[in-house]
Design a protein around this motif. Structure first.
Motif, short mmCIF file in Angstrom:
data_model
loop_
_atom_site.label_atom_id
_atom_site.label_comp_id
_atom_site.label_asym_id
_atom_site.label_seq_id
_atom_site.Cartn_x
_atom_site.Cartn_y
_atom_site.Cartn_z
N GLY A 144 0.78 -1.23 0.00
CA GLY A 144 0.00 0.00 0.00
C GLY A 144 0.81 1.27 0.00
O GLY A 144 0.33 2.32 0.44
N VAL A 145 2.04 1.23 -0.50
CA VAL A 145 2.84 2.44 -0.52
C VAL A 145 2.64 3.20 -1.83
O VAL A 145 2.25 2.62 -2.84
CB VAL A 145 4.35 2.14 -0.30
N ARG A 146 2.90 4.49 -1.78
CA ARG A 146 2.78 5.36 -2.95
C ARG A 146 4.05 6.20 -3.05
O ARG A 146 4.77 6.39 -2.07
CB ARG A 146 1.57 6.29 -2.84
N GLY A 189 5.16 9.32 7.99
CA GLY A 189 5.03 8.11 7.17
C GLY A 189 5.97 8.00 6.00
O GLY A 189 5.73 7.22 5.07
N THR A 244 9.69 -2.41 7.23
CA THR A 244 8.80 -2.92 8.28
C THR A 244 9.45 -4.05 9.05
O THR A 244 9.38 -4.11 10.28
CB THR A 244 7.49 -3.44 7.63
N THR A 280 5.89 6.63 0.68
CA THR A 280 5.10 6.74 1.90
C THR A 280 3.99 5.71 1.94
O THR A 280 3.48 5.29 0.90
CB THR A 280 4.49 8.15 2.03
N GLY A 281 3.63 5.33 3.14
CA GLY A 281 2.51 4.41 3.32
C GLY A 281 1.18 5.13 3.41
O GLY A 281 0.12 4.48 3.40
N ASP A 282 1.18 6.44 3.51
CA ASP A 282 -0.07 7.21 3.61
C ASP A 282 0.13 8.53 2.88
O ASP A 282 0.50 9.55 3.47
CB ASP A 282 -0.44 7.45 5.08
N SER A 283 -0.11 8.53 1.57
CA SER A 283 0.12 9.73 0.77
C SER A 283 -0.84 10.86 1.16
O SER A 283 -0.48 12.04 1.11
CB SER A 283 -0.02 9.41 -0.72
N ASP A 284 -2.07 10.52 1.56
CA ASP A 284 -3.04 11.56 1.95
C ASP A 284 -2.54 12.34 3.17
O ASP A 284 -2.56 13.58 3.18
CB ASP A 284 -4.40 10.93 2.26
N ALA A 285 -2.08 11.61 4.20
CA ALA A 285 -1.60 12.28 5.41
C ALA A 285 -0.36 13.10 5.11
O ALA A 285 -0.17 14.20 5.67
CB ALA A 285 -1.30 11.23 6.50
N LEU A 286 0.49 12.60 4.22
CA LEU A 286 1.70 13.33 3.87
C LEU A 286 1.36 14.65 3.18
O LEU A 286 1.92 15.70 3.52
CB LEU A 286 2.59 12.47 2.97
#
Length: 292
Positions: free
Chosen positions: A219-221, A235, A287, A250-256
Motif C-alpha cells: 500500500g505504498v505510494r 510516514g 517494516t 510513503t505508506g499514507d500519501s493523503d496524510a503526507l
C-alpha cells in the motif's frame, strides 16, 4: 501444478548466525520467480540449499522429487552462481562442449543462438571481458536441457544492452515452458521478468505473491514535488532528491500531503503515483527492520 523444488521449515545456521529461519517455499513447473532481499537476507543460502551445495541445519529440501544432494537429481537443473570460475585457456565453444557432455540431452546450439554467443565461440575465455564471461556463465546453465534454472545475480556487471540480451534469453527459455528462480540487485530486472516475487529478510519469507499483488499489499505510494526544502513529514519510508525534485515513498500519501500543506512551505508540481516494485521492497524490508 507440479512442484519442482521445495523447502519445508528449513533452518540454516552458521555458528551463532541464523541465515534461514523456518523457511517453507515451493517453486512450480513453468514459474519464473524473483527472489528479493537485502544483503545478508539469506537469498544465496536458500539457493545453495536448493541446488545441493549446502545442507539444512533442520527441515527438508526437495528437488525434482528427490534430494538435491543426489548427483543424478542435480542433472535436471542449471545453475549460475554469483561467482563463476571458467577455465581461461579453453575457448567458449570448448567450454560449451565440455558442459554439454555431462548431460544425456543438450541444447548447446540453441543456447548459442538464444544468448548471442556465435561471435565468441572461437575466443578463449581468458580473452573475454568481464561482461562477456558473465554472459557465457549464464548461458551454461541452460545447456543441459534443465527442468529448472537457478540464477544468482545473473546480470551483475553487465551494461544495459547486455543485460537486456540476457533477459531475452531467459524469457525465451520460460516461454518454452522452462522454470526459473533468480535473484537480482536490479529490482527493475525482477519486475521485468518475474511473475511471482518472494521477499526474504532476516532469514524469513516476508512476502510471496505476484508482482502486482506485492505492490498492492504494501500500500505504498510515491509522492514527488518541486520544493526548496521539506519539513518533517509523517510516514516517509524513503526520500530521494533528484533534478531539483523530492521523491518520497510513503505508506499514507493523503496524510503526507495534508501535513505538507499545513507546513506552509512552498512547493509545486505535486505528483502522487502508484508504487514500483522497488518502493514496495523498501516498505517490506523497512517494516521487518522495525520489528527486529
Amino acid at each position: 501444478m507440479t512442484v519442482l523444488t521445495r523447502t519445508i521449515e528449513v533452518t540454516r545456521t552458521y555458528g551463532d548466525v541464523t541465515a534461514l529461519d523456518g523457511v517453507s517455499l515451493e517453486i512450480h513447473q513453468g514459474e519464473l520467480v524473483g527472489l528479493l532481499g537485502p544483503n545478508g537476507a539469506g537469498k544465496s543460502t536458500l539457493i545453495n540449499l536448493l541446488v545441493g551445495l549446502r545442507r539444512p541445519t533442520s527441515g527438508t529440501v526437495e528437488l525434482l522429487g528427490g534430494s538435491p544432494m543426489d548427483a543424478s537429481v542435480r542433472r535436471g537443473i542449471g545453475v549460475t552462481p554469483q561467482e563463476t570460475g571458467l577455465p581461461t585457456s579453453l575457448k567458449v565453444g570448448e567450454t560449451l562442449d565440455f558442459v554439454a557432455r555431462h548431460y544425456p540431452v543438450n541444447r548447446k546450439d540453441e543456447v548459442v543462438e538464444r544468448f548471442g554467443l556465435a561471435d565468441l565461440i572461437k575466443r578463449q575465455i581468458g580473452s573475454l571481458s568481464g561482461g562477456q564471461r558473465r554472459r557465457v556463465g549464464v548461458a551454461l546453465a541452460f545447456v543441459g536441457d534443465p527442468k529448472i534454472v537457478f540464477l544468482d545475480e545473473p546480470t551483475t556487471g553487465l551494461d544495459v544492452e547486455a543485460r537486456r540480451a540476457l533477459w531475452d534469453g531467459i524469457r525465451a527459455f520460460h516461454a518454452d515452458g522452462g522454470t526459473v528462480l533468480l535473484t537480482s540487485h536490479y529490482l527493475e530486472e525482477i519486475e521485468a521478468l518475474a511473475q511471482r516475487v518472494v521477499v526474504v529478510g532476516g532469514g524469513r519469507v516476508l512476502a510471496d505473491d505476484t508482482v502486482q499483488a506485492v505492490k498492492r499489499f504494501v500500500g505504498v505510494r510515491k509522492v514527488s514535488l518541486a520544493a526548496p526544502e521539506l519539513p518533517d513529514l509523517p510516514g516517509v519510508i524513503d526520500t530521494e532528491r533528484r533534478d531539483g525534485r523530492y521523491h518520497l515513498v510513503t505508506g499514507d500519501s493523503d496524510a503526507l500531503v495534508v501535513a505538507l500543506v499545513k507546513s506552509g512551505l512552498p512547493f509545486e508540481d505535486l505528483e502522487v503515483q502508484p508504487t514500483s516494485l522497488e518502493e514496495a521492497f523498501l516498505a517490506i524490508t523497512a517494516t521487518e527492520a522495525s520489528h527486529v
